[in-house]
Motif scaffolding. Structure first.
Motif, PDB file in Angstrom:
ATOM      1  N   MET A  91      -7.291   2.655  -8.343  1.00 53.95           N
ATOM      2  CA  MET A  91      -6.336   2.782  -7.669  1.00 53.95           C
ATOM      3  C   MET A  91      -5.540   2.326  -7.045  1.00 53.95           C
ATOM      4  N   SER A  92      -4.489   1.795  -8.009  1.00 52.09           N
ATOM      5  CA  SER A  92      -3.459   0.677  -7.524  1.00 52.09           C
ATOM      6  C   SER A  92      -2.974   0.828  -6.599  1.00 52.09           C
ATOM      7  N   ASN A  93      -2.324  -0.538  -5.465  1.00 51.01           N
ATOM      8  CA  ASN A  93      -1.127   0.118  -4.867  1.00 51.01           C
ATOM      9  C   ASN A  93       0.303   1.038  -5.430  1.00 51.01           C
ATOM     10  N   ASP A  94       0.443  -0.377  -6.524  1.00 52.72           N
ATOM     11  CA  ASP A  94       1.406   0.461  -7.493  1.00 52.72           C
ATOM     12  C   ASP A  94       1.383   1.855  -7.589  1.00 52.72           C
ATOM     13  N   GLU A 108       3.639   5.443  -6.593  1.00 50.68           N
ATOM     14  CA  GLU A 108       4.106   6.136  -7.863  1.00 50.68           C
ATOM     15  C   GLU A 108       4.119   7.436  -7.769  1.00 50.68           C
ATOM     16  N   LEU A 109       2.911   7.950  -7.466  1.00 50.92           N
ATOM     17  CA  LEU A 109       2.446   9.461  -7.531  1.00 50.92           C
ATOM     18  C   LEU A 109       3.686   9.619  -6.123  1.00 50.92           C
ATOM     19  N   ARG A 110       3.482   8.728  -4.911  1.00 53.06           N
ATOM     20  CA  ARG A 110       4.132   9.956  -3.844  1.00 53.06           C
ATOM     21  C   ARG A 110       5.292   9.338  -3.826  1.00 53.06           C
ATOM     22  N   ARG A 111       5.934   8.894  -4.023  1.00 48.75           N
ATOM     23  CA  ARG A 111       7.418   8.322  -4.731  1.00 48.75           C
ATOM     24  C   ARG A 111       7.827   9.606  -5.404  1.00 48.75           C
TER      25      ARG A 111
END
Length: 308
Positions: free
Chosen positions: A6-9, A13-16
């Protein structure tokens, strides 16, 4: 995570990509954030247990949408006993809210008027309608998300679409025209006469306020150009007494006004619905609990404890 890093990216992306869906479902920034966080935890649990996640994004949309449906079902009673009118927590275009307003072409489906109208749908109808009409999901994908058959989803969407078509709010199509009228409206509110103010309002204009029983706000809709003009005139008279500062903003994809104290503390957020060169509706959120995500909120409008 062991298999899925679970990278920050990835998290970003999932949040966005899911924030616009979940927010339109529940109408609350804080609750959307909570549901997304719960979705991330469930994704992590599934991966830690060795459950195959072939498509992380599809899995995450399914989980968060189902969480939103369950949340709406449990929230129905709270909204029925809510003091005064219930309005969504506003999103002001400034980068917060997981950049939901990047999808500005969908501004109408983000508007206060549209989200309030969605409240007339059942949670399941709301999910199916949004996924299909707003986010262009295929029926096979929607069926997987909501746990219904494809044919059932088609029926649910057809029913929801008819319902929305009968109640869908209208908007001024020109963004420049909306912003120009909003600017003029603010100037008239500040310096114009009551007659000037009334001339900018549609004959059947509606004012909706949300104080949640904790802040001073109208409890019921105020309808009609004369009544709304007098209300707005009174608001700005009182604002001058307290040295409040009104500024223009984009609120839920539509023109709006922010009211702040001279110290910069937020008092209220108002969204304007503009149709055919007139103000058709105003949605004002003054409940401080619904403004916390926007920064420092003033207690100036908060009612004394004995009235809560």
């Amino acid at each position: 995570m062991a298999d899925l890093q679970m990278s920050n990216d990835l998290v970003a992306e999932l949040r966005r990509t899911t924030f616009p869906v979940v927010y339109r479902m529940v109408g609350s920034v804080a609750e959307t954030e909570d549901l997304i966080q719960e979705g991330l935890l469930r994704l992590q649990m599934a991966t830690d247990k060795g459950t195959p996640v072939a498509n992380t994004h599809a899995f995450f949309v399914s989980v968060t949408t189902r969480l939103a449906i369950d949340h709406l079902r449990s929230a129905r009673h709270k909204r029925e006993i809510y003091t005064g009118e219930w309005l969504p927590e506003p999103i002001v275009e400034s980068g917060q809210g997981e950049d939901a307003l990047e999808q500005i072409e969908m501004a109408e489906t983000l508007s206060m008027a549209f989200l309030v109208m969605l409240e007339t749908l059942s949670p399941l109808e709301r999910a199916v309608f949004l996924l299909r009409q707003v986010f262009d999901y295929e029926y096979t994908e929607i069926a997987d998300v909501v746990g219904k058959s494809e044919s059932n989803c088609r029926q649910i969407f057809s029913r929801a679409k008819r319902h929305v078509a009968e109640r869908k709010p209208r908007f001024e199509s020109s963004k420049d025209a909306r912003e120009s009228l909003a600017h003029h409206f603010l100037e008239i509110c500040k310096n114009g006469t009551l007659q000037d103010l009334e001339s900018m309002l549609a004959a059947d204009v509606e004012f909706h306020g949300d104080g949640g029983g904790v802040a001073s706000a109208v409890l019921h809709p105020v309808i009609g150009a004369g009544a709304v003009a007098r209300l707005m005139h009174g608001i700005f008279v009182k604002a001058r007494q307290y040295d409040l500062i009104f500024s223009e903003a984009t609120v839920n994809g539509q023109p709006g006004l922010l009211a702040k104290t001279s110290a910069g503390e937020l008092i209220s957020v108002m969204a304007l619905q503009i149709v055919d060169g007139k103000i058709q509706a105003l949605h004002s959120v003054i409940n401080p609990d619904k403004l916390m995500h926007l920064g420092t909120v003033s207690d100036l409008a908060r009612l004394p404890k004995r009235h809560q």
